[in-house]
Design a protein around this motif. Structure first.
Motif, PDB file in Angstrom:
ATOM      1  N   LEU A 186      99.381 -40.157  18.246  1.00 50.14           N
ATOM      2  CA  LEU A 186     100.373 -41.287  18.072  1.00 50.14           C
ATOM      3  C   LEU A 186     100.784 -41.582  16.781  1.00 50.14           C
ATOM      4  O   LEU A 186     101.935 -41.748  16.582  1.00 50.14           O
ATOM      5  N   PRO A 187      99.894 -41.423  15.837  1.00 50.65           N
ATOM      6  CA  PRO A 187     100.432 -41.521  14.359  1.00 50.65           C
ATOM      7  C   PRO A 187     101.562 -40.606  14.096  1.00 50.65           C
ATOM      8  O   PRO A 187     102.302 -40.523  13.257  1.00 50.65           O
ATOM      9  N   ARG A 188     101.116 -39.315  14.611  1.00 52.06           N
ATOM     10  CA  ARG A 188     102.265 -38.154  14.413  1.00 52.06           C
ATOM     11  C   ARG A 188     103.597 -38.623  14.886  1.00 52.06           C
ATOM     12  O   ARG A 188     104.621 -38.267  14.565  1.00 52.06           O
ATOM     13  N   LEU A 189     103.409 -39.300  16.272  1.00 45.98           N
ATOM     14  CA  LEU A 189     105.014 -39.670  16.609  1.00 45.98           C
ATOM     15  C   LEU A 189     105.438 -40.515  15.759  1.00 45.98           C
ATOM     16  O   LEU A 189     106.639 -40.728  15.696  1.00 45.98           O
ATOM     17  N   TYR A 190     104.639 -41.652  15.155  1.00 44.90           N
ATOM     18  CA  TYR A 190     105.147 -42.566  14.212  1.00 44.90           C
ATOM     19  C   TYR A 190     105.862 -42.043  12.952  1.00 44.90           C
ATOM     20  O   TYR A 190     106.963 -42.239  12.480  1.00 44.90           O
ATOM     21  N   VAL A 191     105.154 -40.733  12.514  1.00 46.14           N
ATOM     22  CA  VAL A 191     106.032 -40.023  11.336  1.00 46.14           C
ATOM     23  C   VAL A 191     107.457 -39.700  11.980  1.00 46.14           C
ATOM     24  O   VAL A 191     108.279 -39.935  11.144  1.00 46.14           O
ATOM     25  N   TYR A 192     107.499 -39.034  13.084  1.00 46.38           N
ATOM     26  CA  TYR A 192     108.683 -38.633  13.462  1.00 46.38           C
ATOM     27  C   TYR A 192     109.763 -39.746  14.125  1.00 46.38           C
ATOM     28  O   TYR A 192     110.909 -39.709  13.553  1.00 46.38           O
ATOM     29  N   HIS A 193     109.173 -40.826  14.415  1.00 43.35           N
ATOM     30  CA  HIS A 193     109.765 -42.186  14.496  1.00 43.35           C
ATOM     31  C   HIS A 193     110.609 -42.511  13.355  1.00 43.35           C
ATOM     32  O   HIS A 193     111.583 -42.958  13.188  1.00 43.35           O
ATOM     33  N   ALA A 194     109.422 -42.602  12.287  1.00 42.76           N
ATOM     34  CA  ALA A 194     109.915 -43.373  11.101  1.00 42.76           C
ATOM     35  C   ALA A 194     111.185 -42.326  10.457  1.00 42.76           C
ATOM     36  O   ALA A 194     112.010 -42.803   9.551  1.00 42.76           O
ATOM     37  N   MET A 195     111.272 -41.068  10.738  1.00 43.79           N
ATOM     38  CA  MET A 195     112.186 -40.230  10.450  1.00 43.79           C
ATOM     39  C   MET A 195     113.473 -40.312  11.336  1.00 43.79           C
ATOM     40  O   MET A 195     114.674 -39.856  10.592  1.00 43.79           O
ATOM     41  N   ALA A 196     113.255 -40.869  12.253  1.00 41.52           N
ATOM     42  CA  ALA A 196     114.699 -40.748  13.377  1.00 41.52           C
ATOM     43  C   ALA A 196     115.907 -41.438  12.976  1.00 41.52           C
ATOM     44  O   ALA A 196     115.584 -42.767  12.468  1.00 41.52           O
ATOM     45  N   TRP A 244      93.283 -50.521  17.057  1.00 40.79           N
ATOM     46  CA  TRP A 244      94.000 -51.762  17.182  1.00 40.79           C
ATOM     47  C   TRP A 244      95.261 -51.888  16.269  1.00 40.79           C
ATOM     48  O   TRP A 244      96.313 -52.163  16.636  1.00 40.79           O
ATOM     49  N   TYR A 245      95.129 -51.344  15.052  1.00 38.49           N
ATOM     50  CA  TYR A 245      96.314 -51.494  13.908  1.00 38.49           C
ATOM     51  C   TYR A 245      97.311 -50.487  14.565  1.00 38.49           C
ATOM     52  O   TYR A 245      98.572 -50.884  14.307  1.00 38.49           O
ATOM     53  N   CYS A 246      96.912 -49.395  15.193  1.00 44.49           N
ATOM     54  CA  CYS A 246      97.956 -48.514  16.004  1.00 44.49           C
ATOM     55  C   CYS A 246      99.011 -49.634  16.821  1.00 44.49           C
ATOM     56  O   CYS A 246     100.074 -49.174  16.981  1.00 44.49           O
ATOM     57  N   GLY A 247      98.078 -50.462  17.751  1.00 44.99           N
ATOM     58  CA  GLY A 247      98.773 -51.284  18.668  1.00 44.99           C
ATOM     59  C   GLY A 247      99.922 -52.172  17.833  1.00 44.99           C
ATOM     60  O   GLY A 247     100.745 -52.492  18.556  1.00 44.99           O
ATOM     61  N   ARG A 248      99.462 -52.492  16.681  1.00 42.05           N
ATOM     62  CA  ARG A 248     100.299 -53.450  15.976  1.00 42.05           C
ATOM     63  C   ARG A 248     101.584 -52.617  15.473  1.00 42.05           C
ATOM     64  O   ARG A 248     102.655 -53.222  15.378  1.00 42.05           O
ATOM     65  N   LEU A 249     101.353 -51.433  15.071  1.00 42.35           N
ATOM     66  CA  LEU A 249     102.294 -50.567  14.466  1.00 42.35           C
ATOM     67  C   LEU A 249     103.381 -50.376  15.617  1.00 42.35           C
ATOM     68  O   LEU A 249     104.641 -50.251  15.490  1.00 42.35           O
ATOM     69  N   LEU A 250     102.898 -50.058  16.860  1.00 40.99           N
ATOM     70  CA  LEU A 250     103.384 -49.962  18.228  1.00 40.99           C
ATOM     71  C   LEU A 250     104.478 -51.050  18.234  1.00 40.99           C
ATOM     72  O   LEU A 250     105.579 -50.474  18.694  1.00 40.99           O
ATOM     73  N   ARG A 251     104.223 -52.045  18.208  1.00 37.63           N
ATOM     74  CA  ARG A 251     104.842 -53.409  18.456  1.00 37.63           C
ATOM     75  C   ARG A 251     105.939 -53.413  17.424  1.00 37.63           C
ATOM     76  O   ARG A 251     107.126 -53.678  17.786  1.00 37.63           O
ATOM     77  N   ALA A 252     105.591 -52.984  16.271  1.00 41.58           N
ATOM     78  CA  ALA A 252     106.779 -53.197  15.360  1.00 41.58           C
ATOM     79  C   ALA A 252     107.700 -52.232  15.486  1.00 41.58           C
ATOM     80  O   ALA A 252     109.142 -52.137  15.224  1.00 41.58           O
TER      81      ALA A 252
END
Ligand code: HEM
Length: 142
Positions: free
Chosen positions: A24-34, A97-105
């Motif tokens: 999941l945080p790896r997806l956030y890496v690519y999402h932040a670059m998209a 839980w914090y991953c869930g907050r990031l997901l919502r952001a």
């Protein structure tokens, strides 16, 4: 015998929980670059399905079967390594839980963090995994 079955499924759910905690945080890496909207929308779907479909159920089963192991064999509670392990698991639940907050952001296009930040964030569960497996296998302060 029943405890061995429970322990087996405890380990299986820990593996699937960590698969999601790493991915999941790896997806956030690519999402932040998209940079384009279709990519961002695709990441939102992947992240939501991973979080709800795999990460949440795996965490519930892993922790639930861990607690069941103690109910079946309460002598584990007398061992120091288990107390440290429970503290680390609590930290891991906080990370989840914090991953869930990031997901919502991300879902609301409110992310402000860089892909470099997510790369470091992605390393935290690695430390917990190493520490917990060493505690469980070496059983210090038993
Ligand atoms: C509150 C949550 C948890 C509790 C109460 C718990 C409790 C336990 C207990 C009592 C055992 C049996 C120990 C033994 O038979 O030697 C065990 C085994 C194990 N646990 Fe957990 N656990 C929890 C979460 C986790 C997590 C998050 C991980 C991974 C990071 C983990 C990894 C393991 C492993 C690898 C074993 C197998 C040990 C072996 O037989 O070699 N557990 N757990």
């Amino acid at each position: 015998m029943i405890a061995l079955w429970v322990k087996s499924f405890h380990i299986i759910s820990v593996v699937t929980w960590f698969a999601a905690l790493f991915y999941l945080p790896r997806l956030y890496v690519y999402h932040a670059m998209a940079e384009d909207a279709p990519s961002r929308e695709r990441f939102k779907v992947m992240e939501r399905k991973l979080y709800r479909g795999i990460m949440n159920p795996s965490a519930v089963v892993a922790v639930g079967l861990g607690v069941l192991l103690i109910v079946l064999q309460p002598f584990w509670l007398e061992q120091g390594w288990l107390h440290v392990k429970i503290l680390l698991v609590a930290a891991l639940v906080g990370y989840h839980w914090y991953c869930g907050r990031l997901l919502r952001a991300f879902a609301e296009d409110r992310n402000t963090r860089s892909h470099v930040w997510y790369r470091w964030f992605n390393e935290l569960p690695v430390i917990v995994l190493i520490a917990v497996v060493l505690l469980v296998e070496l059983k210090p302060w038993a």
